[in-house]
Enzyme design. Structure first.
Site, mmCIF file in Angstrom:
data_model
loop_
_atom_site.group_PDB
_atom_site.id
_atom_site.type_symbol
_atom_site.label_atom_id
_atom_site.label_comp_id
_atom_site.label_asym_id
_atom_site.label_seq_id
_atom_site.Cartn_x
_atom_site.Cartn_y
_atom_site.Cartn_z
ATOM 1 C CD GLU A 125 13.423 10.206 8.422
ATOM 2 O OE1 GLU A 125 12.796 9.477 9.634
ATOM 3 O OE2 GLU A 125 12.959 9.673 7.024
ATOM 4 N NE ARG A 161 8.162 5.170 5.668
ATOM 5 C CZ ARG A 161 8.877 5.290 4.402
ATOM 6 N NH1 ARG A 161 9.766 6.982 4.446
ATOM 7 N NH2 ARG A 161 9.002 4.517 3.608
ATOM 8 C CG HIS A 221 8.420 13.693 -1.381
ATOM 9 N ND1 HIS A 221 8.223 12.951 -2.076
ATOM 10 C CD2 HIS A 221 9.328 13.715 -0.611
ATOM 11 C CE1 HIS A 221 9.652 12.084 -1.815
ATOM 12 N NE2 HIS A 221 10.053 12.700 -1.134
ATOM 13 C CD GLU A 229 22.849 15.964 8.131
ATOM 14 O OE1 GLU A 229 23.264 17.002 7.211
ATOM 15 O OE2 GLU A 229 22.195 15.537 7.894
HETATM 16 C C1 UD1 Z 1 13.232 9.458 1.521
HETATM 17 C C2 UD1 Z 1 13.850 9.073 3.366
HETATM 18 C C3 UD1 Z 1 13.471 10.126 3.605
HETATM 19 C C4 UD1 Z 1 14.443 11.959 3.426
HETATM 20 C C5 UD1 Z 1 13.632 11.946 2.096
HETATM 21 C C6 UD1 Z 1 13.918 12.865 1.707
HETATM 22 C C7 UD1 Z 1 13.675 7.067 4.439
HETATM 23 C C8 UD1 Z 1 13.558 6.095 4.959
HETATM 24 N N1 UD1 Z 1 13.256 8.250 4.207
HETATM 25 O O1 UD1 Z 1 11.816 9.375 2.330
HETATM 26 O O2 UD1 Z 1 14.729 10.407 5.502
HETATM 27 O O3 UD1 Z 1 13.835 13.126 4.095
HETATM 28 O O4 UD1 Z 1 13.432 10.633 1.890
HETATM 29 O O5 UD1 Z 1 12.959 13.402 0.137
HETATM 30 O O6 UD1 Z 1 14.955 6.486 4.017
HETATM 31 N N2 UD1 Z 1 10.091 9.052 -5.230
HETATM 32 C C9 UD1 Z 1 8.965 9.138 -6.433
HETATM 33 N N3 UD1 Z 1 10.634 9.821 -7.338
HETATM 34 C C10 UD1 Z 1 11.357 10.039 -6.722
HETATM 35 C C11 UD1 Z 1 11.347 10.423 -5.586
HETATM 36 C C12 UD1 Z 1 10.684 9.259 -4.444
HETATM 37 O O7 UD1 Z 1 8.659 8.914 -7.502
HETATM 38 O O8 UD1 Z 1 12.455 10.529 -7.261
HETATM 39 C C13 UD1 Z 1 8.141 8.151 -4.684
HETATM 40 C C14 UD1 Z 1 7.516 6.892 -5.288
HETATM 41 O O9 UD1 Z 1 6.603 6.601 -4.928
HETATM 42 C C15 UD1 Z 1 9.358 6.348 -3.592
HETATM 43 C C16 UD1 Z 1 8.384 6.978 -2.705
HETATM 44 O O10 UD1 Z 1 8.465 8.523 -3.409
HETATM 45 O O11 UD1 Z 1 8.074 4.869 -3.705
HETATM 46 C C17 UD1 Z 1 8.619 7.326 -1.125
HETATM 47 O O12 UD1 Z 1 10.287 7.754 -1.024
HETATM 48 P P1 UD1 Z 1 10.751 7.085 -0.394
HETATM 49 O O13 UD1 Z 1 12.829 7.187 -0.150
HETATM 50 O O14 UD1 Z 1 10.966 5.596 0.691
HETATM 51 O O15 UD1 Z 1 10.549 8.228 0.659
HETATM 52 P P2 UD1 Z 1 10.728 9.529 1.447
HETATM 53 O O16 UD1 Z 1 9.195 9.612 2.222
HETATM 54 O O17 UD1 Z 1 11.180 10.303 -0.012
HETATM 55 N N1 UDP Z 2 14.594 20.827 -2.714
HETATM 56 C C1 UDP Z 2 14.681 21.299 -3.226
HETATM 57 N N2 UDP Z 2 14.000 20.903 -4.517
HETATM 58 C C2 UDP Z 2 12.614 21.363 -3.935
HETATM 59 C C3 UDP Z 2 12.272 21.178 -2.188
HETATM 60 C C4 UDP Z 2 13.621 19.920 -1.628
HETATM 61 O O1 UDP Z 2 16.375 21.108 -4.102
HETATM 62 O O2 UDP Z 2 11.700 21.371 -5.087
HETATM 63 C C5 UDP Z 2 15.963 20.709 -1.200
HETATM 64 C C6 UDP Z 2 15.993 21.831 -0.534
HETATM 65 O O3 UDP Z 2 16.755 22.959 -0.783
HETATM 66 C C7 UDP Z 2 17.319 20.815 0.539
HETATM 67 C C8 UDP Z 2 16.989 19.623 0.497
HETATM 68 O O4 UDP Z 2 16.390 19.526 -0.437
HETATM 69 O O5 UDP Z 2 18.585 20.624 0.682
HETATM 70 C C9 UDP Z 2 16.009 18.580 1.548
HETATM 71 O O6 UDP Z 2 15.040 17.183 0.961
HETATM 72 P P1 UDP Z 2 13.980 16.636 1.464
HETATM 73 O O7 UDP Z 2 13.516 18.208 2.128
HETATM 74 O O8 UDP Z 2 13.466 15.865 0.559
HETATM 75 O O9 UDP Z 2 14.909 15.737 2.397
HETATM 76 P P2 UDP Z 2 15.066 16.584 4.018
HETATM 77 O O10 UDP Z 2 15.882 17.403 4.189
HETATM 78 O O11 UDP Z 2 13.231 16.305 5.288
HETATM 79 O O12 UDP Z 2 15.937 14.912 4.701
#
Ligand code: UD1
Ligand code: UDP
Length: 368
Positions: free
Chosen positions: A132, A207, A238, A118
Protein backbone atom coordinates in the site's frame (compact mmCIF):
# COMPACT_ATOMS: atom_id res chain seq x y z
CA UNK A 1 -20.92 18.43 -19.28
CA UNK A 2 -17.93 17.26 -17.20
CA UNK A 3 -17.71 13.48 -16.95
CA UNK A 4 -16.30 11.99 -13.75
CA UNK A 5 -15.37 8.32 -13.50
CA UNK A 6 -14.99 6.82 -10.03
CA UNK A 7 -13.03 3.57 -9.78
CA UNK A 8 -12.77 1.26 -6.77
CA UNK A 9 -12.51 -2.46 -6.10
CA UNK A 10 -12.13 -3.47 -2.45
CA UNK A 11 -14.35 -3.16 0.62
CA UNK A 12 -12.58 -0.18 2.24
CA UNK A 13 -12.39 1.80 -1.01
CA UNK A 14 -16.09 1.18 -1.58
CA UNK A 15 -17.04 2.31 1.93
CA UNK A 16 -15.18 5.57 1.40
CA UNK A 17 -16.13 6.15 -2.25
CA UNK A 18 -19.86 5.39 -2.11
CA UNK A 19 -20.68 8.59 -0.16
CA UNK A 20 -18.88 10.52 -2.91
CA UNK A 21 -20.68 8.59 -5.67
CA UNK A 22 -24.01 9.50 -4.09
CA UNK A 23 -23.00 13.13 -3.62
CA UNK A 24 -21.87 13.47 -7.24
CA UNK A 25 -25.02 11.76 -8.52
CA UNK A 26 -27.05 14.43 -6.74
CA UNK A 27 -25.29 17.17 -8.71
CA UNK A 28 -26.91 17.90 -12.04
CA UNK A 29 -23.91 19.68 -13.55
CA UNK A 30 -21.72 16.57 -13.87
CA UNK A 31 -22.09 13.13 -15.37
CA UNK A 32 -21.05 10.45 -12.85
CA UNK A 33 -19.87 7.04 -14.03
CA UNK A 34 -18.91 4.23 -11.64
CA UNK A 35 -16.53 1.39 -12.47
CA UNK A 36 -15.73 -1.33 -9.97
CA UNK A 37 -12.79 -3.58 -10.70
CA UNK A 38 -14.21 -6.37 -8.56
CA UNK A 39 -10.82 -6.89 -6.84
CA UNK A 40 -13.12 -8.04 -4.01
CA UNK A 41 -16.37 -9.82 -4.84
CA UNK A 42 -18.67 -10.59 -1.89
CA UNK A 43 -17.08 -7.98 0.38
CA UNK A 44 -17.52 -5.33 -2.32
CA UNK A 45 -21.06 -6.25 -3.13
CA UNK A 46 -22.05 -5.97 0.58
CA UNK A 47 -20.99 -2.31 0.49
CA UNK A 48 -22.66 -1.52 -2.84
CA UNK A 49 -25.91 -2.89 -1.43
CA UNK A 50 -25.59 -0.92 1.81
CA UNK A 51 -25.07 2.39 -0.03
CA UNK A 52 -27.44 1.52 -2.90
CA UNK A 53 -24.79 2.10 -5.56
CA UNK A 54 -25.12 0.35 -8.90
CA UNK A 55 -21.90 0.34 -10.91
CA UNK A 56 -21.95 1.08 -14.64
CA UNK A 57 -18.99 -1.26 -15.19
CA UNK A 58 -17.75 -4.28 -13.24
CA UNK A 59 -14.45 -5.79 -14.38
CA UNK A 60 -14.99 -8.80 -12.06
CA UNK A 61 -11.25 -9.45 -11.81
CA UNK A 62 -11.19 -11.35 -8.50
CA UNK A 63 -9.81 -14.87 -8.37
CA UNK A 64 -9.37 -17.03 -5.29
CA UNK A 65 -5.82 -16.60 -3.93
CA UNK A 66 -4.98 -13.94 -6.51
CA UNK A 67 -1.43 -12.61 -6.71
CA UNK A 68 -0.38 -9.00 -7.12
CA UNK A 69 0.92 -9.88 -10.59
CA UNK A 70 -2.38 -11.22 -12.02
CA UNK A 71 -4.41 -8.59 -10.26
CA UNK A 72 -2.35 -5.65 -11.52
CA UNK A 73 -2.40 -7.00 -15.07
CA UNK A 74 -6.15 -7.67 -15.11
CA UNK A 75 -7.03 -4.26 -13.66
CA UNK A 76 -4.71 -2.46 -16.12
CA UNK A 77 -6.14 -4.12 -19.21
CA UNK A 78 -9.75 -3.90 -18.00
CA UNK A 79 -9.38 -0.22 -17.13
CA UNK A 80 -7.86 0.54 -20.51
CA UNK A 81 -11.06 -0.66 -22.20
CA UNK A 82 -13.33 1.27 -19.83
CA UNK A 83 -11.31 4.47 -20.05
CA UNK A 84 -11.21 4.33 -23.85
CA UNK A 85 -14.95 3.86 -23.97
CA UNK A 86 -15.98 6.40 -21.28
CA UNK A 87 -13.30 9.04 -22.00
CA UNK A 88 -13.87 10.84 -18.68
CA UNK A 89 -12.56 14.33 -17.89
CA UNK A 90 -11.22 13.02 -14.61
CA UNK A 91 -10.77 9.61 -12.97
CA UNK A 92 -11.13 9.39 -9.19
CA UNK A 93 -9.29 6.66 -7.32
CA UNK A 94 -9.12 6.06 -3.58
CA UNK A 95 -6.31 5.29 -1.16
CA UNK A 96 -3.72 2.64 -1.76
CA UNK A 97 -4.87 -0.69 -3.20
CA UNK A 98 -3.81 -2.47 -6.37
CA UNK A 99 -7.05 -1.24 -7.95
CA UNK A 100 -6.02 2.31 -7.05
CA UNK A 101 -2.52 2.06 -8.42
CA UNK A 102 -3.30 0.14 -11.62
CA UNK A 103 -6.33 2.33 -12.47
CA UNK A 104 -4.37 5.54 -11.94
CA UNK A 105 -1.56 4.18 -14.08
CA UNK A 106 -3.98 3.25 -16.87
CA UNK A 107 -5.45 6.77 -16.78
CA UNK A 108 -1.98 8.28 -16.86
CA UNK A 109 -1.01 6.17 -19.90
CA UNK A 110 -4.08 7.55 -21.71
CA UNK A 111 -3.42 11.16 -20.62
CA UNK A 112 -6.56 11.35 -18.46
CA UNK A 113 -6.35 13.51 -15.28
CA UNK A 114 -6.42 11.62 -11.98
CA UNK A 115 -7.99 12.71 -8.69
CA UNK A 116 -6.73 10.93 -5.58
CA UNK A 117 -9.16 10.67 -2.68
CA UNK A 118 -7.43 10.09 0.70
CA UNK A 119 -4.11 11.42 -0.61
CA UNK A 120 -0.95 12.04 1.38
CA UNK A 121 -1.03 9.22 3.94
CA UNK A 122 2.49 7.96 4.57
CA UNK A 123 4.62 5.65 6.66
CA UNK A 124 7.67 6.29 4.45
CA UNK A 125 8.43 2.60 4.79
CA UNK A 126 7.77 1.08 1.38
CA UNK A 127 7.51 -2.39 2.93
CA UNK A 128 4.88 -1.52 5.55
CA UNK A 129 2.10 -1.56 4.79
CA UNK A 130 2.97 -3.65 1.75
CA UNK A 131 2.25 -2.89 -1.08
CA UNK A 132 0.00 0.00 0.00
CA UNK A 133 2.77 2.49 0.79
CA UNK A 134 4.19 2.08 -2.72
CA UNK A 135 0.73 2.34 -4.26
CA UNK A 136 -0.17 5.64 -2.63
CA UNK A 137 3.24 7.20 -3.21
CA UNK A 138 3.08 6.18 -6.88
CA UNK A 139 -0.42 7.62 -7.31
CA UNK A 140 0.72 10.90 -5.75
CA UNK A 141 3.27 11.32 -8.52
CA UNK A 142 0.49 11.01 -11.13
CA UNK A 143 -2.44 12.80 -9.45
CA UNK A 144 -3.72 16.17 -10.67
CA UNK A 145 -6.08 16.55 -7.68
CA UNK A 146 -4.94 15.45 -4.22
CA UNK A 147 -7.80 15.29 -1.73
CA UNK A 148 -5.96 15.14 1.58
CA UNK A 149 -8.04 14.12 4.60
CA UNK A 150 -6.00 16.08 7.17
CA UNK A 151 -3.41 18.84 7.48
CA UNK A 152 -0.79 16.23 8.20
CA UNK A 153 -1.49 14.46 4.92
CA UNK A 154 -1.34 17.80 3.10
CA UNK A 155 2.01 18.58 4.73
CA UNK A 156 3.43 15.26 3.54
CA UNK A 157 2.49 16.14 -0.03
CA UNK A 158 3.89 19.66 0.22
CA UNK A 159 7.15 18.33 1.65
CA UNK A 160 7.38 15.99 -1.34
CA UNK A 161 7.15 18.99 -3.68
CA UNK A 162 3.58 18.49 -4.97
CA UNK A 163 1.96 21.55 -6.50
CA UNK A 164 0.11 23.32 -3.63
CA UNK A 165 -2.71 24.19 -6.07
CA UNK A 166 -3.39 20.46 -6.54
CA UNK A 167 -3.90 19.80 -2.81
CA UNK A 168 -7.19 20.24 -0.94
CA UNK A 169 -7.91 19.39 2.68
CA UNK A 170 -11.35 17.79 2.68
CA UNK A 171 -11.64 15.51 5.72
CA UNK A 172 -11.99 11.76 5.25
CA UNK A 173 -15.05 10.34 3.51
CA UNK A 174 -14.91 7.52 6.11
CA UNK A 175 -16.57 9.97 8.49
CA UNK A 176 -19.23 10.78 5.87
CA UNK A 177 -20.00 7.04 5.76
CA UNK A 178 -19.99 6.63 9.53
CA UNK A 179 -22.53 9.44 9.85
CA UNK A 180 -25.11 7.35 8.01
CA UNK A 181 -24.63 3.91 9.56
CA UNK A 182 -24.73 4.02 13.38
CA UNK A 183 -28.26 3.86 14.80
CA UNK A 184 -29.77 3.60 18.30
CA UNK A 185 -32.12 0.69 17.69
CA UNK A 186 -29.63 -1.77 16.18
CA UNK A 187 -30.29 -5.46 16.84
CA UNK A 188 -28.31 -8.54 15.81
CA UNK A 189 -28.05 -12.15 17.02
CA UNK A 190 -24.35 -11.74 17.88
CA UNK A 191 -25.23 -8.76 20.03
CA UNK A 192 -27.45 -11.04 22.11
CA UNK A 193 -24.52 -13.46 22.39
CA UNK A 194 -22.27 -10.64 23.64
CA UNK A 195 -24.82 -9.35 26.17
CA UNK A 196 -23.28 -8.81 29.62
CA UNK A 197 -19.68 -9.30 28.49
CA UNK A 198 -16.84 -7.03 27.44
CA UNK A 199 -17.12 -7.27 23.67
CA UNK A 200 -13.85 -7.01 21.76
CA UNK A 201 -13.86 -6.71 17.97
CA UNK A 202 -10.97 -8.33 16.12
CA UNK A 203 -9.99 -7.99 12.45
CA UNK A 204 -6.72 -8.90 10.74
CA UNK A 205 -5.81 -9.31 7.10
CA UNK A 206 -2.69 -7.34 6.08
CA UNK A 207 -0.24 -8.99 3.72
CA UNK A 208 2.74 -8.27 5.96
CA UNK A 209 0.92 -10.16 8.76
CA UNK A 210 0.29 -13.30 6.68
CA UNK A 211 2.01 -16.33 8.20
CA UNK A 212 3.67 -16.21 11.61
CA UNK A 213 2.46 -12.71 12.67
CA UNK A 214 -1.19 -13.80 12.30
CA UNK A 215 -0.48 -16.90 14.38
CA UNK A 216 1.12 -14.77 17.11
CA UNK A 217 -1.88 -12.39 17.13
CA UNK A 218 -4.36 -15.23 17.48
CA UNK A 219 -2.34 -17.01 20.19
CA UNK A 220 -2.18 -13.83 22.29
CA UNK A 221 -5.92 -13.24 21.90
CA UNK A 222 -6.69 -16.80 22.94
CA UNK A 223 -4.53 -16.53 26.06
CA UNK A 224 -6.28 -13.37 27.23
CA UNK A 225 -9.77 -14.70 26.51
CA UNK A 226 -9.03 -17.89 28.43
CA UNK A 227 -7.82 -15.84 31.40
CA UNK A 228 -10.72 -13.32 31.52
CA UNK A 229 -14.15 -14.99 31.48
CA UNK A 230 -16.00 -11.69 31.03
CA UNK A 231 -14.33 -11.11 27.63
CA UNK A 232 -15.90 -12.17 24.35
CA UNK A 233 -14.20 -11.62 21.00
CA UNK A 234 -16.14 -11.23 17.78
CA UNK A 235 -14.06 -11.76 14.68
CA UNK A 236 -15.76 -11.07 11.32
CA UNK A 237 -13.09 -12.76 9.27
CA UNK A 238 -11.72 -11.65 5.91
CA UNK A 239 -12.49 -14.04 3.03
CA UNK A 240 -8.83 -14.62 2.24
CA UNK A 241 -8.20 -18.39 2.67
CA UNK A 242 -4.73 -17.74 4.17
CA UNK A 243 -6.24 -15.68 6.97
CA UNK A 244 -8.96 -18.26 7.54
CA UNK A 245 -6.63 -21.21 7.90
CA UNK A 246 -4.43 -19.42 10.47
CA UNK A 247 -7.49 -18.43 12.53
CA UNK A 248 -8.93 -21.91 12.37
CA UNK A 249 -5.65 -23.41 13.60
CA UNK A 250 -5.23 -21.08 16.57
CA UNK A 251 -8.76 -20.18 17.66
CA UNK A 252 -10.93 -23.23 17.08
CA UNK A 253 -12.56 -24.66 20.20
CA UNK A 254 -12.36 -21.33 22.04
CA UNK A 255 -16.03 -20.67 22.96
CA UNK A 256 -15.70 -17.01 23.74
CA UNK A 257 -14.12 -16.20 20.37
CA UNK A 258 -16.75 -16.18 17.69
CA UNK A 259 -15.53 -16.19 14.09
CA UNK A 260 -18.21 -15.03 11.68
CA UNK A 261 -18.46 -14.10 8.00
CA UNK A 262 -17.59 -10.48 6.99
CA UNK A 263 -20.32 -8.18 8.25
CA UNK A 264 -22.09 -5.66 6.12
CA UNK A 265 -20.81 -2.19 6.91
CA UNK A 266 -23.95 -1.00 8.67
CA UNK A 267 -23.87 -3.91 11.11
CA UNK A 268 -20.11 -3.65 11.56
CA UNK A 269 -20.17 0.06 12.45
CA UNK A 270 -22.93 -0.61 14.95
CA UNK A 271 -20.84 -3.36 16.55
CA UNK A 272 -17.85 -1.03 16.76
CA UNK A 273 -20.04 1.55 18.46
CA UNK A 274 -21.14 -1.04 21.06
CA UNK A 275 -17.77 -2.67 21.66
CA UNK A 276 -15.45 -2.37 24.66
CA UNK A 277 -12.32 -2.16 22.49
CA UNK A 278 -10.86 -3.15 19.10
CA UNK A 279 -7.87 -5.19 17.97
CA UNK A 280 -7.06 -4.65 14.30
CA UNK A 281 -4.48 -4.25 11.54
CA UNK A 282 -7.04 -2.48 9.33
CA UNK A 283 -6.53 1.03 8.01
CA UNK A 284 -10.14 2.20 7.86
CA UNK A 285 -11.00 1.09 11.39
CA UNK A 286 -8.21 3.35 12.70
CA UNK A 287 -10.17 6.27 11.21
CA UNK A 288 -13.55 5.19 12.51
CA UNK A 289 -12.62 4.32 16.11
CA UNK A 290 -11.54 7.79 17.28
CA UNK A 291 -14.95 9.31 16.60
CA UNK A 292 -16.62 6.38 18.36
CA UNK A 293 -14.26 6.70 21.35
CA UNK A 294 -13.17 3.05 21.19
CA UNK A 295 -9.59 2.14 22.16
CA UNK A 296 -7.70 0.39 19.37
CA UNK A 297 -4.61 -1.78 19.64
CA UNK A 298 -3.10 -1.53 16.15
CA UNK A 299 -1.53 -4.85 15.16
CA UNK A 300 1.18 -3.33 12.99
CA UNK A 301 4.68 -1.93 13.40
CA UNK A 302 3.84 1.42 11.81
CA UNK A 303 0.77 3.46 10.96
CA UNK A 304 0.02 6.03 8.29
CA UNK A 305 -2.71 7.39 10.58
CA UNK A 306 -0.77 9.18 13.35
CA UNK A 307 -3.71 11.53 13.91
CA UNK A 308 -5.53 8.74 15.77
CA UNK A 309 -2.43 8.04 17.90
CA UNK A 310 -2.19 11.73 18.76
CA UNK A 311 -5.89 11.81 19.62
CA UNK A 312 -5.09 9.07 22.15
CA UNK A 313 -7.38 6.37 20.68
CA UNK A 314 -4.78 4.23 18.92
CA UNK A 315 -1.74 2.38 20.26
CA UNK A 316 0.53 0.85 17.64
CA UNK A 317 1.76 -2.37 19.27
CA UNK A 318 3.15 -4.59 16.49
CA UNK A 319 2.63 -8.33 16.34
CA UNK A 320 4.80 -9.85 19.08
CA UNK A 321 2.71 -12.32 21.07
CA UNK A 322 3.90 -11.18 24.48
CA UNK A 323 3.33 -7.49 23.71
CA UNK A 324 -0.20 -8.08 22.41
CA UNK A 325 -0.99 -10.21 25.45
CA UNK A 326 0.24 -7.51 27.89
CA UNK A 327 -1.38 -4.58 26.04
CA UNK A 328 -4.70 -6.38 25.74
CA UNK A 329 -4.67 -7.28 29.46
CA UNK A 330 -3.73 -3.72 30.41
CA UNK A 331 -6.85 -2.38 28.71
CA UNK A 332 -8.97 -4.82 30.69
CA UNK A 333 -7.40 -4.09 34.05
CA UNK A 334 -6.04 -0.54 34.02
CA UNK A 335 -9.05 1.74 34.21
CA UNK A 336 -7.05 4.95 33.84
CA UNK A 337 -5.44 3.69 30.65
CA UNK A 338 -8.79 2.56 29.28
CA UNK A 339 -10.48 5.86 30.09
CA UNK A 340 -7.66 7.88 28.55
CA UNK A 341 -8.02 5.97 25.28
CA UNK A 342 -11.80 5.99 25.11
CA UNK A 343 -12.47 9.71 24.91
CA UNK A 344 -14.25 10.33 21.60
CA UNK A 345 -12.21 12.64 19.38
CA UNK A 346 -12.31 12.86 15.66
CA UNK A 347 -9.32 14.17 13.73
CA UNK A 348 -10.73 13.05 10.38
CA UNK A 349 -13.27 15.69 9.47
CA UNK A 350 -16.87 16.73 9.87
CA UNK A 351 -18.65 14.29 7.56
CA UNK A 352 -18.70 16.73 4.64
CA UNK A 353 -15.64 15.50 2.74
CA UNK A 354 -17.72 14.33 -0.23
CA UNK A 355 -19.46 17.69 -0.50
CA UNK A 356 -16.09 19.46 -0.59
CA UNK A 357 -14.62 17.10 -3.17
CA UNK A 358 -17.68 17.46 -5.40
CA UNK A 359 -17.51 21.28 -5.12
CA UNK A 360 -13.84 21.34 -6.07
CA UNK A 361 -14.37 19.03 -9.05
CA UNK A 362 -17.33 21.05 -10.30
CA UNK A 363 -15.99 24.55 -9.74
CA UNK A 364 -12.43 23.69 -10.77
CA UNK A 365 -9.17 24.22 -8.97
CA UNK A 366 -8.97 27.97 -9.34
CA UNK A 367 -11.48 28.94 -6.67
CA UNK A 368 -9.44 27.47 -3.83
C1 UD1 B 1 -6.82 -5.81 -0.39
C2 UD1 B 1 -5.84 -4.63 -0.52
C3 UD1 B 1 -5.54 -4.04 0.85
C4 UD1 B 1 -6.82 -3.71 1.62
C5 UD1 B 1 -7.71 -4.95 1.66
C6 UD1 B 1 -9.02 -4.61 2.33
C7 UD1 B 1 -4.15 -4.75 -2.30
C8 UD1 B 1 -2.83 -5.28 -2.69
N1 UD1 B 1 -4.58 -5.11 -1.08
O1 UD1 B 1 -6.13 -6.83 0.33
O2 UD1 B 1 -4.78 -2.84 0.67
O3 UD1 B 1 -6.46 -3.33 2.92
O4 UD1 B 1 -7.98 -5.39 0.33
O5 UD1 B 1 -9.71 -5.75 2.73
O6 UD1 B 1 -4.79 -4.06 -3.05
N2 UD1 B 1 -11.58 -12.68 -1.21
C9 UD1 B 1 -12.80 -13.27 -1.50
N3 UD1 B 1 -13.91 -12.46 -1.60
C10 UD1 B 1 -13.86 -11.12 -1.41
C11 UD1 B 1 -12.61 -10.52 -1.09
C12 UD1 B 1 -11.48 -11.32 -1.01
O7 UD1 B 1 -12.90 -14.48 -1.67
O8 UD1 B 1 -14.89 -10.45 -1.50
C13 UD1 B 1 -10.37 -13.55 -1.11
C14 UD1 B 1 -9.90 -14.08 -2.49
O9 UD1 B 1 -9.42 -15.37 -2.34
C15 UD1 B 1 -8.76 -13.10 -2.83
C16 UD1 B 1 -8.17 -12.88 -1.46
O10 UD1 B 1 -9.27 -12.80 -0.57
O11 UD1 B 1 -7.87 -13.64 -3.77
C17 UD1 B 1 -7.30 -11.66 -1.31
O12 UD1 B 1 -7.91 -10.49 -1.84
P1 UD1 B 1 -6.96 -9.26 -2.30
O13 UD1 B 1 -7.82 -8.11 -2.72
O14 UD1 B 1 -5.94 -9.71 -3.27
O15 UD1 B 1 -6.15 -8.90 -0.98
P2 UD1 B 1 -6.65 -8.33 0.39
O16 UD1 B 1 -5.82 -8.97 1.45
O17 UD1 B 1 -8.11 -8.38 0.46
N1 UDP C 1 -15.66 -3.56 7.83
C1 UDP C 1 -16.91 -4.10 7.47
N2 UDP C 1 -17.22 -5.38 7.82
C2 UDP C 1 -16.36 -6.18 8.48
C3 UDP C 1 -15.07 -5.65 8.81
C4 UDP C 1 -14.76 -4.36 8.46
O1 UDP C 1 -17.72 -3.39 6.88
O2 UDP C 1 -16.70 -7.33 8.76
C5 UDP C 1 -15.34 -2.18 7.42
C6 UDP C 1 -14.71 -1.29 8.47
O3 UDP C 1 -15.69 -0.57 9.20
C7 UDP C 1 -13.84 -0.35 7.63
C8 UDP C 1 -13.43 -1.22 6.45
O4 UDP C 1 -14.36 -2.29 6.41
O5 UDP C 1 -14.62 0.73 7.11
C9 UDP C 1 -12.03 -1.72 6.63
O6 UDP C 1 -11.77 -2.65 5.66
P1 UDP C 1 -10.52 -3.61 5.69
O7 UDP C 1 -10.09 -3.84 7.10
O8 UDP C 1 -10.87 -4.78 4.84
O9 UDP C 1 -9.43 -2.79 4.89
P2 UDP C 1 -8.39 -1.63 5.27
O10 UDP C 1 -9.11 -0.53 5.92
O11 UDP C 1 -7.35 -2.27 6.13
O12 UDP C 1 -7.80 -1.24 3.96
Amino acid sequence: MKKILLVFGTRPEAIKMCPLVNELKDRRSVETVVCVTGQHREMLSQVLTAFKVEPDYNLAVMEEGQTLFDLTGRVMSGMRRVLEEVRPDVVLVHGDTTTTFASALAAYYLGIPVGHVEAGLRTYNVRAPYPEEFNREAVSSIADYNFAPTELARDNLLREGKDPKSIFITGNTAIDALGTTVVNDFTHPELDWAQGSRLVILTAHRRENWGEPLHRIFRAVRRVVEEYPEVKVLYPIHLNPLVRSAAEEELSGCDRVRIIEPMDVIAFHNFLARSYMILTDSGGIQEEAPSLGKPVLVLRDVTERPEGVKAGTLRVIGTREEVIYEEFRALLTDEARYNAMSRAQNPYGDGLASVRIADILIKGKTNV
